[in-house]
Design a protein around this motif. Structure first.
Motif, mmCIF file in Angstrom:
data_model
loop_
_atom_site.group_PDB
_atom_site.id
_atom_site.type_symbol
_atom_site.label_atom_id
_atom_site.label_comp_id
_atom_site.label_asym_id
_atom_site.label_seq_id
_atom_site.Cartn_x
_atom_site.Cartn_y
_atom_site.Cartn_z
ATOM 1 N N UNK A 1 -10.811 30.105 -14.253
ATOM 2 C CA UNK A 1 -8.995 29.896 -13.903
ATOM 3 C C UNK A 1 -8.551 29.557 -15.451
ATOM 4 N N UNK A 2 -8.829 28.324 -15.727
ATOM 5 C CA UNK A 2 -8.758 28.112 -17.484
ATOM 6 C C UNK A 2 -9.258 28.723 -18.238
ATOM 7 N N UNK B 1 -3.247 31.521 -3.024
ATOM 8 C CA UNK B 1 -2.506 30.657 -2.782
ATOM 9 C C UNK B 1 -1.943 29.554 -4.238
ATOM 10 N N UNK B 2 -2.275 30.742 -5.331
ATOM 11 C CA UNK B 2 -1.493 30.397 -6.658
ATOM 12 C C UNK B 2 -2.445 29.617 -7.640
ATOM 13 N N UNK B 3 -3.447 29.795 -7.393
ATOM 14 C CA UNK B 3 -4.441 29.163 -8.201
ATOM 15 C C UNK B 3 -4.158 29.589 -9.724
ATOM 16 N N UNK B 4 -4.420 30.641 -10.259
ATOM 17 C CA UNK B 4 -3.723 31.322 -11.782
ATOM 18 C C UNK B 4 -2.417 30.418 -11.707
ATOM 19 N N UNK C 1 -11.069 33.100 -3.554
ATOM 20 C CA UNK C 1 -10.314 32.779 -4.392
ATOM 21 C C UNK C 1 -11.038 32.379 -5.706
ATOM 22 N N UNK C 2 -10.879 32.331 -6.545
ATOM 23 C CA UNK C 2 -11.215 32.192 -7.895
ATOM 24 C C UNK C 2 -11.054 31.117 -8.624
ATOM 25 N N UNK D 1 1.279 24.976 -15.187
ATOM 26 C CA UNK D 1 0.964 23.089 -15.298
ATOM 27 C C UNK D 1 1.149 23.382 -16.836
ATOM 28 N N UNK D 2 0.681 24.355 -17.299
ATOM 29 C CA UNK D 2 0.330 24.032 -19.335
ATOM 30 C C UNK D 2 2.258 24.504 -19.560
#
Ligand SMILES: C[S@@+](CC[C@H](N)C(=O)[O-])C[C@H]1O[C@@H](n2cnc3c(N)ncnc32)[C@H](O)[C@@H]1O
Length: 229
Positions: free
Chosen positions: A24-25, A49-52, A18-19, A58-59
């Motif tokens: 990611x940000x 798990x949806x990190x991106x 996972x990143x 959220x943005x």
């Protein structure tokens, strides 16, 4: 932030690393305003798990808050549009389940913070159903859905396009991923045979192009998606 690795076996079998949040940000920053637009479409082809997708949702929800915090009906609709614009595929079922849950919780918590109460049941059901359809257990490389052992099935990956119209109505349009990639054509000379074979099945080929035609469902009000779609 979750651990980046669940097990050595999963790294070896599926390249699952996972990143972390900082990268990611930074990568989302590179994309710029596009990921803040409420309805800009994003596909994460190996979503884990949806990190991106979490960062992008959220943005988008921040934009919904800026524009509609004082207009509940518009916040309701636009927060659903934001969720419906995100797509993910992962080959491992547990990742898909966690990804859907992460996105749902993010949407619900943001809603509760902005509106001051939890979203009503119908809205929760709509978002849950959209996530069930948009976050897919599949093999992005083969374009097939996979079973619980991550093996390909015969079923194609299908993306649901959500086309919102006036007064909160929405059409769901099913598009096959292989068609979107242009990889669905029958081999030369097989077109007629393939068409005859497929008559009566769910997917029909367009006689002119040979591609699978999209399936357009009847429109429903977006708050009825959970019970009707
Ligand atoms: C390097 S991880 C990245 C996960 C996530 N994008 C992130 O940055 O945190 C790769 C992910 O791709 C998934 N994966 C591997 N092969 C795949 C395939 N053929 N189709 C779809 N997903 C796949 C793995 O299960 C894993 O979750």
């Amino acid at each position: 932030m979750c651990e980046q690795i669940k097990s050595k076996q999963r790294v070896a079998d599926h390249g699952e690393v996972f990143t972390n949040e900082r990268e990611v940000k930074a990568m989302c920053d590179l994309v710029g305003v596009e990921v803040k637009k409420i309805d800009s479409t994003v596909l994460e082809p190996a979503c884990g798990e949806g990190n991106f997708l979490i960062e992008i949702l959220s943005r988008k929800l921040e934009t919904v808050r800026e524009l509609y915090a004082d207009a509940k009906a518009k916040y309701d609709l636009n927060s659903v549009i934001a969720v419906s614009s995100l797509y993910g595929v992962d080959i491992l079922g547990d990742n898909v389940t966690i990804c859907r849950q992460n996105l749902f919780n993010l949407w619900k918590d943001a809603y509760t913070q902005v509106i001051g109460k939890e979203p009503e049941k119908k809205l929760r059901e709509t978002v849950a159903r959209i996530l069930e359809l948009n976050i897919i257990r599949g093999n992005t490389l083969s374009t097939k859905l996979v079973d619980e052992n991550a093996n390909d099935t015969d079923e194609p990956i299908v993306f649901s396009e959500w086309k919102f119209t006036d007064r909160g109505y929405v059409f769901r349009i099913e598009n096959r991923y292989d068609t979107m990639l242009g990889e669905d054509k029958p081999k030369d000379g097989m077109l007629l045979f393939a068409m005859i074979q497929e008559t009566g099945g769910k997917w029909q080929r367009d006689q002119q192009t040979g591609h699978y035609a999209p399936i357009i469902h009847e429109r429903v009000h977006y708050k009825d998606v959970g019970s009707n779609v």
